[in-house]
Design a protein around this motif. Structure first.
Motif, PDB file in Angstrom:
ATOM      1  N   VAL A  24      -1.046   4.885  -0.918  1.00  0.00           N
ATOM      2  CA  VAL A  24      -1.688   6.087  -1.772  1.00  0.00           C
ATOM      3  C   VAL A  24      -1.443   7.372  -1.361  1.00  0.00           C
ATOM      4  CG1 VAL A  24      -3.849   6.651  -2.342  1.00  0.00           C
ATOM      5  CG2 VAL A  24      -3.211   4.312  -2.633  1.00  0.00           C
ATOM      6  N   LYS A  25      -1.514   7.644   0.082  1.00  0.00           N
ATOM      7  CA  LYS A  25      -1.404   8.843   0.568  1.00  0.00           C
ATOM      8  C   LYS A  25       0.064   9.578   0.636  1.00  0.00           C
ATOM      9  CE  LYS A  25      -3.691   9.876   4.594  1.00  0.00           C
ATOM     10  NZ  LYS A  25      -4.029   9.691   5.845  1.00  0.00           N
ATOM     11  N   GLY A  26       0.982   8.508   0.637  1.00  0.00           N
ATOM     12  CA  GLY A  26       2.387   8.740   0.334  1.00  0.00           C
ATOM     13  C   GLY A  26       2.756   9.292  -0.930  1.00  0.00           C
ATOM     14  N   ILE A  27       2.207   8.517  -1.981  1.00  0.00           N
ATOM     15  CA  ILE A  27       2.351   8.644  -3.394  1.00  0.00           C
ATOM     16  C   ILE A  27       1.639  10.127  -3.682  1.00  0.00           C
ATOM     17  CG2 ILE A  27       1.576   8.245  -5.849  1.00  0.00           C
ATOM     18  CD1 ILE A  27       1.806   5.146  -4.801  1.00  0.00           C
ATOM     19  N   ARG A  28       0.459  10.471  -3.342  1.00  0.00           N
ATOM     20  CA  ARG A  28      -0.303  11.714  -3.453  1.00  0.00           C
ATOM     21  C   ARG A  28       0.689  13.018  -2.870  1.00  0.00           C
ATOM     22  NH1 ARG A  28      -5.286  12.924  -4.550  1.00  0.00           N
ATOM     23  NH2 ARG A  28      -5.394  14.303  -2.783  1.00  0.00           N
ATOM     24  N   TRP A  29       1.289  12.388  -1.565  1.00  0.00           N
ATOM     25  CA  TRP A  29       2.095  13.626  -0.962  1.00  0.00           C
ATOM     26  C   TRP A  29       3.395  13.787  -1.938  1.00  0.00           C
ATOM     27  CZ3 TRP A  29       7.259  13.260   0.901  1.00  0.00           C
ATOM     28  CH2 TRP A  29       7.553  14.226   1.729  1.00  0.00           C
ATOM     29  N   TYR A  30       3.910  12.758  -2.540  1.00  0.00           N
ATOM     30  CA  TYR A  30       5.283  12.871  -3.167  1.00  0.00           C
ATOM     31  C   TYR A  30       4.755  13.692  -4.455  1.00  0.00           C
ATOM     32  CZ  TYR A  30       9.416  11.807  -5.802  1.00  0.00           C
ATOM     33  OH  TYR A  30      10.377  11.914  -6.454  1.00  0.00           O
ATOM     34  N   ARG A  31       3.803  13.220  -5.143  1.00  0.00           N
ATOM     35  CA  ARG A  31       3.431  14.006  -6.334  1.00  0.00           C
ATOM     36  C   ARG A  31       3.199  15.690  -6.331  1.00  0.00           C
ATOM     37  NH1 ARG A  31      -0.359  10.360 -10.187  1.00  0.00           N
ATOM     38  NH2 ARG A  31       1.230   8.921 -10.708  1.00  0.00           N
ATOM     39  N   THR A  32       2.483  15.925  -4.966  1.00  0.00           N
ATOM     40  CA  THR A  32       2.297  17.386  -4.782  1.00  0.00           C
ATOM     41  C   THR A  32       3.381  17.976  -4.595  1.00  0.00           C
ATOM     42  OG1 THR A  32       1.443  16.838  -2.699  1.00  0.00           O
ATOM     43  CG2 THR A  32      -0.335  16.935  -4.318  1.00  0.00           C
TER      44      THR A  32
END
Length: 90
Positions: A78-86
């Motif tokens: 989840v943290k990786g997906i949030r980082w990728y989206r930002t």
């Protein structure tokens, strides 16, 4: 499988270090802005799951450790997906 006493002390020391690192996280949870609060929640979950994994390994409760490690994996995803989206928006 028996965990040697030396490793149990190492896991106990790591657990204490994790508890000490929670002090600034709790302060960030009180922030008025939503950004730092969200990151603080993720950090709090990371510390909680890590402590659970350490406790599971130290006390020979390997199903607990495996569940905590699986939860850590989901949290990092989840943290990786949030980082990728930002990163994608910039």
């Amino acid at each position: 499988m028996d965990v040697p006493v030396v490793f149990r002390w190492i896991f106990a020391a790591l657990a204490v270090l994790h508890l000490i690192t929670l002090i600034p996280v709790i302060r960030r949870l009180r922030a008025p802005e939503p950004g730092p609060r969200t990151e603080a929640r993720f950090t709090l979950l990371d510390a909680a799951f890590s402590l659970t994994a350490f406790a599971g390994i130290a006390f020979d409760v390997f199903p607990l450790a495996l569940c905590a490690l699986a939860a850590l994996g989901l949290l990092y995803a989840v943290k990786g997906i949030r980082w990728y989206r930002t990163r994608e928006r910039v």
